[in-house]
Scaffold this active site. Structure first.
Site, mmCIF file in Angstrom:
data_model
loop_
_atom_site.group_PDB
_atom_site.id
_atom_site.type_symbol
_atom_site.label_atom_id
_atom_site.label_comp_id
_atom_site.label_asym_id
_atom_site.label_seq_id
_atom_site.Cartn_x
_atom_site.Cartn_y
_atom_site.Cartn_z
ATOM 1 N N ASN A 127 21.124 36.481 -33.308
ATOM 2 C CA ASN A 127 21.951 37.617 -33.744
ATOM 3 C C ASN A 127 23.383 37.334 -33.313
ATOM 4 O O ASN A 127 23.723 37.460 -32.136
ATOM 5 C CB ASN A 127 21.404 38.895 -33.077
ATOM 6 C CG ASN A 127 22.194 40.129 -33.456
ATOM 7 O OD1 ASN A 127 23.152 40.070 -34.228
ATOM 8 N ND2 ASN A 127 21.809 41.260 -32.897
ATOM 9 N N GLU A 151 13.799 45.114 -33.020
ATOM 10 C CA GLU A 151 14.310 44.492 -34.247
ATOM 11 C C GLU A 151 14.007 42.992 -34.279
ATOM 12 O O GLU A 151 13.717 42.435 -35.332
ATOM 13 C CB GLU A 151 15.818 44.756 -34.353
ATOM 14 C CG GLU A 151 16.092 46.214 -34.691
ATOM 15 C CD GLU A 151 17.485 46.675 -34.324
ATOM 16 O OE1 GLU A 151 17.799 46.732 -33.122
ATOM 17 O OE2 GLU A 151 18.255 46.989 -35.234
#
Ligand code: AMP
Length: 397
Positions: A7, A383
């Protein structure tokens, strides 16, 4: 298969390695100050001490190469060879109308993500740097993109079209996209598991209440509406973001204060929300302490915060013609019994009754009273696991 989840932010990068044989997290880490003096990588192997590396990292490729070294490190690593990493999953902020699900990254996909830069100028460029760095450093390893917007692509036009001239949608793609999609999808799926029902048969409202916050109406496993919009500024009051306001306020304040539209945009993104209302902090913990000490503006902030969430819940119950479960997740949703109680207060007419004792938990659980028609659930979001699941499914094809 082991999956690396990445990320990327503009100067930071978070990563996790998951062993998908049992979906366990085996290490995670954070690189900060990429391209800035004082670059630092903090790596944690689960169950072991943290390992900190301070070396200059001039760009994302440099950062990823140090991540690759860290996860293979003899002492702190979790693999002996990069061939153990079966695929890489990348969190990508915006997929526009092009992506309704996670995809294998090809040259065409990368070009399409580049086309979406205009829609997410702060986030997509960093995501692209991370993808390109992994492609260079791990050639032959499948790379998958998971988009924050994808889950909400199932919204009907009546939910995503703004009541402004239609030409702006046609010319600029101005519409509601919604964000936090990976989180809303993950907690909705866990909710269906907890209720032991098929997600196709459920109407769920998912409240992702973190520093950024959004709500989604999930009917039959598909997002049919969500509170964030063209950008993540819309909807609920957030840490420093205003959420929905009367749009005429923008030109009014610009004229009164003699500031530009860009400056006003910054006020709405960085000086509003919980921080702006309270004048204390963007962190809900500080607002709660101040309210407990009798600070009236802090109390007002808590009241406004819950009021907006309630209003969306009511709207979504109307849109779905009912609701089976309401889910609370993310920093505030998972850790703050007071916010959950404020939101669910006086909703018994809608079949929503919280159990005050069960509500004190921080664990995944049902927190509604036994006689509550609507189940209220606390579900910690994950997530990265959702991205890893999508990545595994796509890489295994
Ligand atoms: P997130 O963006 O999901 O990491 O959420 C971060 C936010 O969660 C922080 O800014 C706090 O406002 C909030 N938070 C974390 N712990 C608590 C807590 N115990 N009570 C209230 N809010 C909390």
């Amino acid at each position: 298969m082991k999956i690396l989840v990445v990320n990327c932010g503009s100067s930071s990068l978070k990563y996790q390695v998951l062993d998908m044989t049992d979906e366990s997290l085996i290490c995670k880490g954070l690189v900060e100050r990429i391209g800035i003096e004082g670059s630092i990588l903090t790596h944690s192997k689960i169950g072991a001490d943290k390992f900190v590396l301070e070396v200059p990292m001039k760009d994302h490729k440099d950062a990823i190469s140090h991540v690759i070294e860290a996860i293979q490190d003899k002492e702190h690593g979790v693999i002996t060879d990069m061939s153990e990493i079966g695929a890489v999953g990348h969190r990508v902020a915006h997929g526009g109308e092009k992506f309704a699900e996670s995809v294998l990254i090809t040259d065409e996909v990368l070009a399409a993500i580049e086309d979406c830069v205009e829609l997410a100028p702060l986030h997509n460029p960093a995501n692209i740097l991370g993808i390109k760095a992994c492609m260079d450093l791990m050639p032959g390893t499948p790379e998958v993109a998971a988009f924050d917007t994808a889950f909400h692509q199932s919204m009907p036009a009546e939910s995503y079209i703004y009541s402004i001239p239609y030409k702006y949608y046609e010319q600029y793609g101005l519409r509601r996209y919604g964000f936090h999609g990976t989180s809303h999808k993950y907690v909705a799926e866990v909710a269906a598991d907890m209720l032991d029902k098929s997600i196709e048969d459920l109407k769920i409202i998912t409240c992702h209440l973190g520093n950024g916050a959004s709500i989604a109406a999930v009917k039959g496993g598909r997002s049919i509406d969500t509170s964030m919009g063209f950008t993540p500024l819309a909807g609920l009051a957030m840490g420093t973001r205003s959420g929905d306001i009367d749009p005429a306020i923008i030109s009014y304040i610009c004229k009164k204060e003699g500031i530009t539209v860009d400056e006003m945009n910054s006020v709405l993104n960085k000086e509003s929300g919980v921080y702006g209302m309270s004048g204390i902090s963007s962190d809900m913990r500080d607002i709660k302490s101040a309210a407990a000490e009798g600070n009236e503006r802090a109390q007002l902030t808590l009241d406004v915060y819950a009021h907006k969430i309630k209003a969306f819940i009511g709207a979504y119950i109307a849109e779905m013609n009912g609701v089976d479960a309401i889910v609370f997740t993310a920093g505030i949703g998972e850790n703050d019994p007071l916010t959950r109680a404020n939101v669910c207060r006086d909703m018994d007419a809608l079949g929503i009754i919280l159990d005050p004792e069960k509500n004190e938990t921080r664990e995944q659980s049902v927190i509604s009273a036994d006689d509550s028609k609507v189940k209220v659930l606390l579900i910690p979001t994950n997530e990265e696991l959702m991205i890893a699941r999508d990545t595994l499914a796509i890489a295994s094809k």
